[in-house]
Design a protein around this motif. Sequence first.
Motif, short mmCIF file in Angstrom:
data_model
loop_
_atom_site.label_atom_id
_atom_site.label_comp_id
_atom_site.label_asym_id
_atom_site.label_seq_id
_atom_site.Cartn_x
_atom_site.Cartn_y
_atom_site.Cartn_z
N GLY A 145 23.15 -18.03 42.44
CA GLY A 145 24.26 -18.88 42.34
C GLY A 145 24.57 -19.05 40.44
N ASP A 146 25.73 -19.15 40.44
CA ASP A 146 26.10 -19.34 38.85
C ASP A 146 27.07 -20.52 38.64
N ALA A 147 26.83 -21.42 39.60
CA ALA A 147 27.84 -22.68 39.46
C ALA A 147 27.68 -23.40 37.97
N ILE A 148 28.70 -23.81 37.49
CA ILE A 148 28.77 -24.43 35.95
C ILE A 148 29.53 -25.80 36.15
N LYS A 149 28.99 -26.47 35.16
CA LYS A 149 30.03 -27.99 35.18
C LYS A 149 30.99 -27.71 34.03
N PRO B 189 33.76 -24.21 30.74
CA PRO B 189 35.09 -24.24 31.24
C PRO B 189 35.58 -25.69 31.25
N SER B 190 36.76 -25.59 31.65
CA SER B 190 37.69 -26.85 31.40
C SER B 190 37.54 -27.81 32.92
N TYR B 191 37.00 -27.05 33.84
CA TYR B 191 36.66 -27.76 35.02
C TYR B 191 35.31 -27.30 35.64
N ASP B 192 34.83 -27.88 36.60
CA ASP B 192 33.56 -27.60 37.31
C ASP B 192 33.89 -26.42 38.12
N GLN B 193 33.02 -25.21 38.13
CA GLN B 193 33.22 -24.09 38.88
C GLN B 193 32.03 -23.76 39.74
N VAL C 142 22.34 -9.14 36.04
CA VAL C 142 22.38 -9.32 34.54
C VAL C 142 23.29 -10.65 34.23
N LEU C 143 24.03 -10.92 35.14
CA LEU C 143 25.06 -12.24 34.96
C LEU C 143 24.58 -13.48 35.51
N GLY C 144 24.58 -14.46 34.94
CA GLY C 144 23.98 -15.75 35.40
C GLY C 144 24.96 -16.97 35.04
N LYS C 145 24.47 -17.91 34.89
CA LYS C 145 25.31 -19.11 34.32
C LYS C 145 25.92 -18.71 32.99
N CYS C 146 27.15 -18.87 33.00
CA CYS C 146 27.90 -18.64 31.66
C CYS C 146 27.96 -16.98 31.24
N GLY D 259 28.04 -20.76 49.82
CA GLY D 259 27.35 -21.73 49.28
C GLY D 259 28.21 -22.24 48.13
N ASP D 260 28.27 -23.39 47.69
CA ASP D 260 29.13 -23.86 46.55
C ASP D 260 28.51 -23.88 45.29
N SER D 261 27.15 -24.21 45.48
CA SER D 261 26.15 -23.97 44.27
C SER D 261 24.98 -23.07 44.36
N GLU D 262 24.24 -23.57 45.66
CA GLU D 262 23.29 -22.75 45.91
C GLU D 262 23.62 -21.90 47.10
N PRO D 263 22.85 -20.85 47.54
CA PRO D 263 23.17 -19.91 48.73
C PRO D 263 23.35 -20.76 49.82
#
Length: 480
Positions: A202-206, A220-224, A261-265, A394-398
């Motif tokens: 998961g790559d959810a960010i606030k 980001p300007s909003y939670d993703q 190779v891509l995670g949070k941010c 999943g919204d954040s976790e799988p």
Amino acid sequence: MPSSRLLSLFSAATIALSLTNTYAATNSSITQKTDRIIIKFKKNPSSSVSSNNTSSAHAQMLRMGFKPLHKTVSGAQVYNLGELIDVSKVNEFAEQLSHTTSDVEYAEPDYIMTALNTPDDPMYNQQWAYFDTKGGINAETAWDMTTGKMPSGESVVVAVIDTGVRPHGDLKENLLQGYDFISDAWAANDDNGRDSNAYDTGDAIKAGECGTDGNGNPYPSYDQSSSWHGTHVAGTIAAVGNNSLGVSGVAWSAKVLPVRVLGKCGGYTSDITDGMMWAAGIDVDDVPRNTHPAQVINLSLGGYSSCSRTYQSAISAIRARGTSIVVAAGNSDDNAEDYTPASCNGVITVAATNKKGFRANYSNYGSVVDVAAPGGETSWISKTGGILSTLNSGDSEPGEDSYDYYQGTSMAAPHVAGTAALLYAANPDLSPSTVERILKSTTREFPGCYTRGCNNLCTEDTCGTGIIDAGEAVKKAKYY
């Protein structure tokens, strides 16, 4: 056995046509063959053609060893030619026979038809990008020849350099053991750095968690929520086809090598290029050797910068290994020459088109773009103009397996990567430069606009040579 040359059939008319059993590939079709010809006689006094029939054409067919088989319901006679012969040669003979013979109403090859290889996946009819006559890639024609396995029976390997994947039920069968190259434990969201688990956590960010944008505003300007981006990309390339489940990939018999190779941010160039090199079979320090080197690498990622020496060095080394690299042009409605790795030398850069075949409103463009492919366009009214593929709920976790529509050049690139896999399956001896040349030379022309309100028309200056045509590309690759 028939003669290799058809001689004079009638008095002054001479027909001398070679019927040698040769292969002759063209840009538009693979040589078709048949071992039968259909002849309809104007006069056919007997209920069946026999050696006693007075037809000059029939007598000549017998003299050349062509065996009468049966009559059709319309009364035409079918002859066996004794061997498979190029349809073009049979058709040439049949046309001359029809035009120069008084007792022949018509003659034509007895064409051999095959069923179109359309998968039975229940959501396939929503995957317009494969079959739509304006915006699609003509995948069904390609599938009649290959779905991603080489003549040896081995599957072509496509590396997805992305967020990792989820073991989706419609994808897991085609997943190989990949690797997690994210060196930052926080970004990896798995409490460690590089490891052998390429599953997407998961790559959810606030809001504001990735710093600030160019204007000093929180980014980001909003939670993703988590994107599960790599799972979507991998599904477009090689979701399992003909399994009566969900969707199908472009190369549904190919294998996906997930490289995280891509995670949070996002992800760092150093991690991405290491992952690329490893995917191609190049050894990376402190990482186990990749036992399934990829023939195609998909990069549905990028950033605003000129091509760095790190990227270019990696790309050059990978191409020297015989691996093709497919790259998304970017989603900023901007010139792709200002984005990396889209602007690097040696990659196949892909712009996105919508269902009408026009440039998607977000797609980057410009002279560095090689080809276009469906990336889709969704709206607040409907998502169905986007690209449907495998995802996770999943919204954040799988969470649970799911499917959804996305849009982007990230969705366009895997259509090209999947098609490249089909080319390697049809002809494993192709080089990266040849794969690129075939893809570019077999594209379909961009549609024009004949009504008001047409925006973002693609041209060769903005979207490459055209929209990829998987069917025509595989045909050309097969006998290249």
